[in-house]
Every structure is written in structure tokens, then in C-alpha cells.
Scaffold this active site. Structure first.
Site, PDB file in Angstrom:
ATOM      1  N   LYS A  35      30.770  39.765  37.461  1.00 40.16           N
ATOM      2  CA  LYS A  35      30.104  39.522  38.743  1.00 40.16           C
ATOM      3  C   LYS A  35      30.000  40.837  39.511  1.00 40.16           C
ATOM      4  O   LYS A  35      30.951  41.631  39.516  1.00 40.16           O
ATOM      5  CB  LYS A  35      30.919  38.489  39.536  1.00 40.16           C
ATOM      6  CG  LYS A  35      30.264  38.009  40.824  1.00 40.16           C
ATOM      7  CD  LYS A  35      31.131  36.952  41.507  1.00 40.16           C
ATOM      8  CE  LYS A  35      30.489  36.364  42.736  1.00 40.16           C
ATOM      9  NZ  LYS A  35      31.328  35.319  43.370  1.00 40.16           N
TER      10      LYS A  35
ATOM     11  N   SER B 115      28.873  31.011  44.253  1.00 36.89           N
ATOM     12  CA  SER B 115      28.103  32.234  44.294  1.00 36.89           C
ATOM     13  C   SER B 115      28.073  33.004  42.973  1.00 36.89           C
ATOM     14  O   SER B 115      27.230  33.875  42.804  1.00 36.89           O
ATOM     15  CB  SER B 115      28.673  33.155  45.376  1.00 36.89           C
ATOM     16  OG  SER B 115      30.002  33.519  45.059  1.00 36.89           O
TER      17      SER B 115
ATOM     18  N   SER C 270      33.269  29.192  44.172  1.00 35.45           N
ATOM     19  CA  SER C 270      32.243  30.023  43.534  1.00 35.45           C
ATOM     20  C   SER C 270      32.383  30.272  42.041  1.00 35.45           C
ATOM     21  O   SER C 270      31.466  30.810  41.434  1.00 35.45           O
ATOM     22  CB  SER C 270      32.152  31.364  44.243  1.00 35.45           C
ATOM     23  OG  SER C 270      31.348  31.221  45.380  1.00 35.45           O
TER      24      SER C 270
HETATM   25  N1  GLN Z   1      29.991  28.271  48.865  1.00 38.32           N
HETATM   26  C1  GLN Z   1      31.124  28.787  49.551  1.00 38.32           C
HETATM   27  C2  GLN Z   1      30.684  29.747  50.619  1.00 38.32           C
HETATM   28  O1  GLN Z   1      29.536  29.962  50.747  1.00 38.32           O
HETATM   29  C3  GLN Z   1      32.084  29.425  48.602  1.00 38.32           C
HETATM   30  C4  GLN Z   1      31.676  30.774  48.162  1.00 38.32           C
HETATM   31  C5  GLN Z   1      32.680  31.422  47.273  1.00 38.32           C
HETATM   32  O2  GLN Z   1      33.559  30.782  46.705  1.00 38.32           O
HETATM   33  N2  GLN Z   1      32.580  32.730  47.188  1.00 38.32           N
HETATM   34  O3  GLN Z   1      31.468  30.279  51.336  1.00 38.32           O
END
Ligand code: GLN
Length: 485
Positions: free
Chosen positions: A79, A154, A178
Site C-alpha cells: 500500500k 482504503s 481498511s
Molecule cells: N473507512 C474508514 C475511514 O474512512 C477506515 C479507513 C481505514 O481503516 N484506514 O476512516
């Protein structure tokens, strides 16, 4: 089966038997990327020559009879929020579009030590804020099962790369789901380790008390192999915990006899798609038929998790992202009149709408006069959520739920409706608030789209999660489903 479709543990056997070289494996994955990534959009950066160099190094070691690690010579996608020395690390943000880290994240160092082949950096929601991988400043990542749908976020680039066979394994990060959500949406396995189990040194911070790096694999075994490499204490991260890292592969036993599994009813009620609920119920019955003791339980403060998370995460983000001011690195606005204007223009032009929203929400929640009403209250809710889990784990070894309340949705469907997007995280974010580990694994298909089963565990008890997940996998065929991209 093509080389790029195989698991890391299978490819390792083939390398040891000299049936194939790492160069051939790496080339096959690179070719696959050239063929399908146009449609998927998993990668921000592909590392052709770098990757082949590492592969050849591994091939020489094999030829010389040197022992190699199970992940040596295996292509892995990273990532793009983990720092890679001399390799662009963008966080899929305009503000870091040209950022070249001068150092490696600890996880990258560890992968380097075992000669894993870093094949590229994957697309993500900007600064890991989002659930669909549409908040990338560059392009959205599409779901390999149906390219008009989201890959989940994400870490959507990492999950999609593994699902579309553009990588054998991958690393993602999980702040509120994410890793698990995109794993569920793309039909692969993804694990969020216990907070403190994996070093965050060199992981570009979103919300430091929640962020954790973890693995993606085509199966549970590959996730265990990656856990062996990335887990363990690191003096460079003050929140990293000193603990004896087990060999996670020793937990891969096909046996859940007597395992106590609770299904929190709050995770199977309102807002959960009926067909997802059915698949999860079937999964629970499967585990029960294999000897687990499964029953309903409760995590009473669940309904407050979303609000608490969406105060704490933005609060930490607003502080962490203060460093992007155009002074030291990253994007700088052109021709500002003075310093203040330079900060303002840099941040207005460099950040996308969701990141700006989080910074504003977080700054508000932390400001004098609102701190107690919002941030402090959210911290108290966080404690209640943690206590819910503590008492559930007095009785159960594992908690079971869907990973996502809904199947992978259409691209464009929620991106302009932040609240709808935040709701997608209802099954995953409490795990981060409590700091516990969880895994998502394939549990079937609904209308041609994958369903993810989430298993949550006690702190540092990833072993039990891996055992339960492995047993489920050995007794089902869901992980064998492949998108026909
Ligand atoms: N969807 C969640 C957010 O937008 C989690 C994102 C993540 O785990 N980085 O904060």
C-alpha cells in the site's frame, strides 16, 4: 493454473523443487499487471527492474543451496502509505505526489531481509480515509469481480491486486476496517493484527492510536506467513509491544472442536443486508458442524462506535496532517504572496475533499469549548466498547460477524454522501477502537459478488483466529472462486 494465480506457499514449494525460478514468477506477475491493471487500477507504481533484480538474487541463492525464507522470491504489493526508500510514496494524495522517502518503513526492511519481491505500490483512498478507494487523487481502483463496483477501501489497491492475481500477497493498513473491508469486497483474506503487534514506523500516519499494518493473501496460510515476517517489537515505534512472536503457521490446524464462538446480535441486525446475513449464518452453522460451540451474544455499546470513531480518527488526523504545509516536502503552491498564503494554498490545492472534511471535523472536535463535548466523550465511549469486548472474551474465544453490512456497491454511488460511506464501516471500526485483532475471509457469493466473514479475537490471540479461519477454509470452497477478469 498460471504462476500468478498460485499462493505463496505453493510457489515456495515449486522454488525449492526447482520447478520454477523467482524471475519466472515475477515476470509472470508483471505480465499479468500489464494485461489487467488498465481495468483494475490497483497500482500507483509498478517496480519492474527492481523486482526482477531481487528475484534474480533469490534464484542465485537457491542455486547456491542457501536456505530461503518461505516468502523469498514471492511478489508482494505494498500500500502506498508505507515508506519505501527511493521509491515514490504518495498516500494517493496530490500533496505527496513526488515524495521520495529517505528511509524504509520497518515492515519494508523486514520484507527485504527475507528477500520478498516488492512488485509495486498500490492505490488507496487518500491518506487511507475512505471505504471505496474512490478518494485517491489519481484514479479509483475497480473491483475485479465487477469493474463498475468499488474494490473497498482504503487498501483497495492491495486487495484488488491479490484478487486479480496482480500480486501473490500484499500489505495494507487498517484504521477502521481498511484491510478487512477491501478483502471482503475483493474475495481475499485480510488480517488486522492487534494494535502494537506490527511496527508503525514508516507508515504514514492517519490516526495513530488506531492504525495497524496487516497482510492480504489468497488464503489463510499466506496471511500467516506474512504475519511471521511483519510482527514483533520495534524500538522505532513507541507503541510497538514486546511479545514473543509465535510461528503463526503452527496455528493452521483443521480443528475448531470446543472453540467458543459468539455472534454479537448488534452485528446481525438493522442495516445488514439480508443475503449477507444468510451467508454469515451459514458460515456460523458450518463452524458449528465442525465442532465449534456457537451462540448469540451482545456488544451493547456497538451503536455508539461509529460516532466515536468518526470523532477520534479525524481528531488524530487533523493533528497528524498538520505537517503537510509545503515547507519541507511534498507539494508546494506556486507564487504565494506570503508564508500564510503559502500554507493555505498548498493545503487547499494539495488535499482532496474527504481529507479536508476530516481535518475540519477533527480540528472542531479538539477545539477549546468542544473538546469535552466531543473528543473526550468519544474517548469514554471507546473505553465502553473495549469493555464490551473484554467481557465477551471472558466467555468466547472468537466473535463472528459480517465484515461489511452491504455487498460491494457501485462506483459513484456513495462518494458524494460521506455519512453513507461512513456507515459501511459499522462492522469493522469497533475492532480498531478496542485494539483487538480480526480477520476477514471469503464466505460465499451474493449475486456474483464476494461476501466476507469477520472473525474477531482477543489481543495477541491471532493464532486462534488463524486456526478458526483455516478450518473454515479447509472445509469450504469459497476461497477458490476467482473473478474472470
Ligand atoms: N473507512 C474508514 C475511514 O474512512 C477506515 C479507513 C481505514 O481503516 N484506514 O476512516
Amino acid at each position: 493454473m498460471k504462476l500468478y494465480q498460485k499462493t505463496a506457499h505453493r510457489l515456495h514449494e515449486m522454488l525449492l523443487n526447482k520447478e520454477v525460478s523467482s524471475e519466472e514468477i515475477t515476470q509472470s506477475v508483471l505480465n499479468r499487471i500489464s494485461t489487467v491493471d488498465e481495468k483494475v487500477g490497483a497500482y500507483v507504481t509498478v517496480l519492474g527492474e527492481n523486482a526482477l533484480d531481487t528475484a534474480r538474487k533469490v534464484d542465485r541463492k537457491i542455486k547456491d543451496g542457501t536456505n530461503i525464507h518461505p516468502l523469498a522470491g514471492i511478489p508482494i504489493a505494498i500500500k502506498d502509505n508505507m515508506c519505501t526508500e527511493g521509491i515514490r510514496t504518495t498516500c494517493s494524495s496530490r500533496i505527496l505526489y513526488n515524495y521520495m522517502p529517505p528511509y524504509n518503513a520497518t515492515v519494508i526492511e523486514r520484507l527485504g531481509e527475507v528477500d520478498a519481491v516488492m512488485i509495486g505500490k498500490t492505490n488507496m483512498d487518500e491518506f487511507a480515509m475512505g471505504s471505496s478507494c474512490e478518494n485517491s487523487a489519481f484514479f479509483p481502483t475497480c473491483n475485479p469481480w465487477s469493474t463498475d463496483r468499488v474494490a473497498g477501501g482504503s487498501s483497495g489497491g492491495s486487495s484488488a491486486s491479490v484478487a486479480a492475481d496482480e500480486a501473490i500477497v500484499a500489505l495494507g493498513s487498517d484504521t477502521g476496517g481498511s484491510i478487512r473491508l477491501p478483502a471482503a469486497y475483493c474475495g481475499v483474506v485480510g488480517m488486522k493484527p492487534t494494535y502494537g503487534a506490527v511496527s508503525r514506523y514508516g507508515l504514514i500516519a492517519f490516526a495513530s492510536s488506531l492504525d495497524q499494518i496487516g497482510p492480504f493473501g489468497k488464503d489463510v496460510t499466506d496471511c500467516a506467513l506474512l504475519m511471521n515476517v511483519i510482527c514483533g517489537h520495534d524500538p522505532m515505534d513507541s507503541t510497538s509491544v514486546k511479545f514473543d512472536v509465535p510461528d503463526y503457521t503452527t496455528f493452521l490446524a483443521n480443528n475448531v472442536k470446543g472453540l467458543k464462538i459468539g455472534i454479537p446480535k448488534e452485528y446481525m441486525g438493522e442495516g445488514i443486508d439480508a443475503e449477507i446475513k444468510n451467508s454469515i449464518q451459514e458460515a456460523a452453522e458450518k463452524l458449528a458442524s465442525l465442532g465449534a460451540e456457537v451462540e448469540e451474544t451482545g456488544l451493547p455499546h456497538t451503536k455508539h462506535g461509529l460516532s466515536a470513531y468518526y470523532l477520534i480518527a479525524p481528531a488524530e488526523a487533523s493533528s497528524n496532517l498538520a505537517r503537510y504545509d509545503g515547507v519541507r516536502y511534498g507539494y508546494r503552491a506556486q507564487d504565494p504572496e506570503d508564508m500564510i498564503e503559502m500554507f493555505k494554498k498548498t493545503r487547499s490545492e494539495g488535499f482532496g475533499p474527504e481529507v479536508k472534511r476530516r481535518i475540519m471535523l477533527g480540528t472542531y472536535a479538539l477545539s477549546a469549548g468542544y473538546y469535552d463535548a466531543y473528543y473526550n466523550k468519544a474517548l469514554k465511549v471507546r473505553t465502553l466498547i473495549k469493555q464490551d469486548f473484554d467481557s465477551a472474551f471472558e466467555k468466547y474465544d472468537v466473535l463472528l460477524s459480517p465484515t461489511s453490512p452491504i455487498p460491494p456497491f457501485k462506483r459513484g454511488e456513495k462518494v458524494d454522501d460521506p455519512l453513507q460511506m461512513y456507515m459501511v464501516d459499522i462492522c469493522t471500526l469497533a475492532v480498531n477502537l478496542a485494539g483487538i485483532p480480526a480477520i476477514s475471509l471469503p464466505a460465499g457469493m451474493v449475486n456474483g459478488l464476494p461476501v466476507g466473514l469477520q472473525l474477531m479475537g482477543k489481543p495477541f490471540d491471532e493464532g486462534t483466529l488463524l486456526r478458526a479461519a483455516y478450518t473454515f477454509e479447509q472445509n469450504t470452497v469459497h476461497h477458490e472462486n476467482k473473478p474472470s477478469i
